[in-house]
Scaffold this motif. Structure first.
Motif, PDB file in Angstrom:
ATOM      1  N   ARG A  13       0.761  -1.503  -0.208  1.00 12.77           N
ATOM      2  CA  ARG A  13      -0.251  -0.111   0.327  1.00 12.77           C
ATOM      3  C   ARG A  13       0.630   1.308  -0.229  1.00 12.77           C
ATOM      4  N   GLY A  14       2.184   1.702   0.815  1.00 10.83           N
ATOM      5  CA  GLY A  14       2.907   2.782   1.376  1.00 10.83           C
ATOM      6  C   GLY A  14       2.060   4.059   2.040  1.00 10.83           C
ATOM      7  N   SER A  15       0.843   3.665   2.667  1.00 10.43           N
ATOM      8  CA  SER A  15       0.657   5.373   2.819  1.00 10.43           C
ATOM      9  C   SER A  15       2.079   5.580   3.723  1.00 10.43           C
ATOM     10  N   ASN A  16       2.804   4.913   4.260  1.00 10.82           N
ATOM     11  CA  ASN A  16       4.175   5.724   5.356  1.00 10.82           C
ATOM     12  C   ASN A  16       5.002   6.050   4.278  1.00 10.82           C
ATOM     13  N   MET A  17       4.949   5.190   3.009  1.00 14.74           N
ATOM     14  CA  MET A  17       6.231   6.043   2.438  1.00 14.74           C
ATOM     15  C   MET A  17       4.742   7.790   1.760  1.00 14.74           C
ATOM     16  N   ALA A  89       8.742   0.637   4.680  1.00 16.37           N
ATOM     17  CA  ALA A  89       7.810   1.048   5.023  1.00 16.37           C
ATOM     18  C   ALA A  89       6.981   0.206   4.981  1.00 16.37           C
ATOM     19  N   GLY A  90       6.557  -0.905   5.091  1.00 20.52           N
ATOM     20  CA  GLY A  90       5.756  -2.261   5.097  1.00 20.52           C
ATOM     21  C   GLY A  90       6.655  -3.305   4.326  1.00 20.52           C
ATOM     22  N   ILE A 110       9.445   1.051  10.221  1.00 18.42           N
ATOM     23  CA  ILE A 110       8.685   1.923  11.808  1.00 18.42           C
ATOM     24  C   ILE A 110       7.149   0.351  11.679  1.00 18.42           C
ATOM     25  N   HIS A 111       7.746  -0.462  12.644  1.00 14.87           N
ATOM     26  CA  HIS A 111       6.999  -1.013  13.296  1.00 14.87           C
ATOM     27  C   HIS A 111       5.354  -0.588  13.743  1.00 14.87           C
ATOM     28  N   PRO A 112       4.288  -1.331  13.741  1.00 16.36           N
ATOM     29  CA  PRO A 112       2.723  -1.088  14.099  1.00 16.36           C
ATOM     30  C   PRO A 112       2.808  -1.563  15.987  1.00 16.36           C
ATOM     31  N   LEU A 173      -1.661   3.132  12.696  1.00 13.30           N
ATOM     32  CA  LEU A 173      -1.372   3.780  11.528  1.00 13.30           C
ATOM     33  C   LEU A 173      -0.953   5.635  11.249  1.00 13.30           C
ATOM     34  N   GLU A 176       1.577   6.276  12.735  1.00 16.10           N
ATOM     35  CA  GLU A 176       2.738   5.441  12.587  1.00 16.10           C
ATOM     36  C   GLU A 176       3.231   6.942  11.340  1.00 16.10           C
TER      37      GLU A 176
END
Ligand code: GRF
Length: 238
Positions: A13-17, A89-90, A110-112, A173, A176
């Protein structure tokens, strides 16, 4: 001042990216996303990166018989792009000690969960099954053991009494997306050092108060908490 050159490694998905790209899009950002690399050819995040004019590359792990040659290919792409910091990132491939050591203190993840608790997958379901009152997320330098390494920044997220794994994942998230850009900024501004495998941060404060979960409506009604002397605190803590 030259901006720190970043690569973001994704698998999905790449939402952190996306949060990192957005944080680096301002004129005064101390870092630039110079490369997005995916091991999954149709990772959704690749599209967002391309639309934002960021060079992307796919290195499909299935095309490599050895983990080492897959990682060497990644490393050579990173070196060619003159990458100074790698952000996982994922990215859903375990990295060998060889890769991790090559990029030591230049590789973050990053870890949830609030590490060192709840390493590994399915963190949110496990947090709920354990009845933990807080979860959260962690940005850390990567070491070769899974989800370990010096912690840079964490956000604590209270677990709601009616949370399921999905609702908790959504709130974690959001946190994050706040802490990953902050970690990047700290590193890019040169404020982070790793000393004896612990992170020191220049010019950062600690929030003054604790948070209690569940909130049973007594905060503010109680007399001010007793201030213990150092010795009393030690006795009470034993
Ligand atoms: C995030 O929860 C991250 O903490 C974990 O994998 C997930 C990736 O999500 N490592 P996204 O691809 O950044 O949306």
């Amino acid at each position: 001042m030259a901006r720190l050159k970043i690569a973001v490694l994704i698998s999905g998905r790449g939402s952190n990216m996306q949060a990192l790209i957005e944080a680096c899009s301002t004129e005064d950002a101390p870092a630039e996303i110079a490369l997005v690399l995916s091991n999954v050819p149709d990772a959704a995040g690749l599209k967002f990166a391309e639309q934002n004019g960021i060079p992307t590359v796919t290195i499909d792990h299935r095309k490599f018989s050895e983990r080492d040659s897959f990682e060497q290919k990644i490393s050579s792409c990173l070196v060619d792009a003159k990458i100074e910091l790698v952000c996982l990132a994922g990215f859903m491939r375990l990295l060998t000690a060889g890769f991790v050591d090559t990029w030591r203190d230049r590789l973050i993840n990053i870890h949830p969960s609030l590490l060192p608790a709840f390493k590994g997958l399915d963190t949110h379901a496990r947090v709920i099954a354990e009845g933990a009152r807080f979860s959260g997320c962690t940005v850390h330098f990567v070491r070769s053991e899974m989800d370990s390494g010096p912690i840079i920044i964490q956000a604590a997220v209270p677990v709601a009494l009616d949370d399921d794994a999905d609702s908790l994942a959504r709130r974690v998230l959001e946190a994050e997306h706040r802490i990953y850009p902050q970690a990047l900024r700290l590193i890019a501004e040169g404020r982070v050092t790793v000393d004896n495998d612990l992170v020191r941060i220049e010019g950062a404060r600690t929030p003054a108060s604790s948070v209690i979960n569940p909130d049973i409506g007594l905060e503010g009604q109680n007399p001010a908490p007793t201030t213990f002397t150092a010795m009393e605190t030690r006795n009470h803590g034993d």
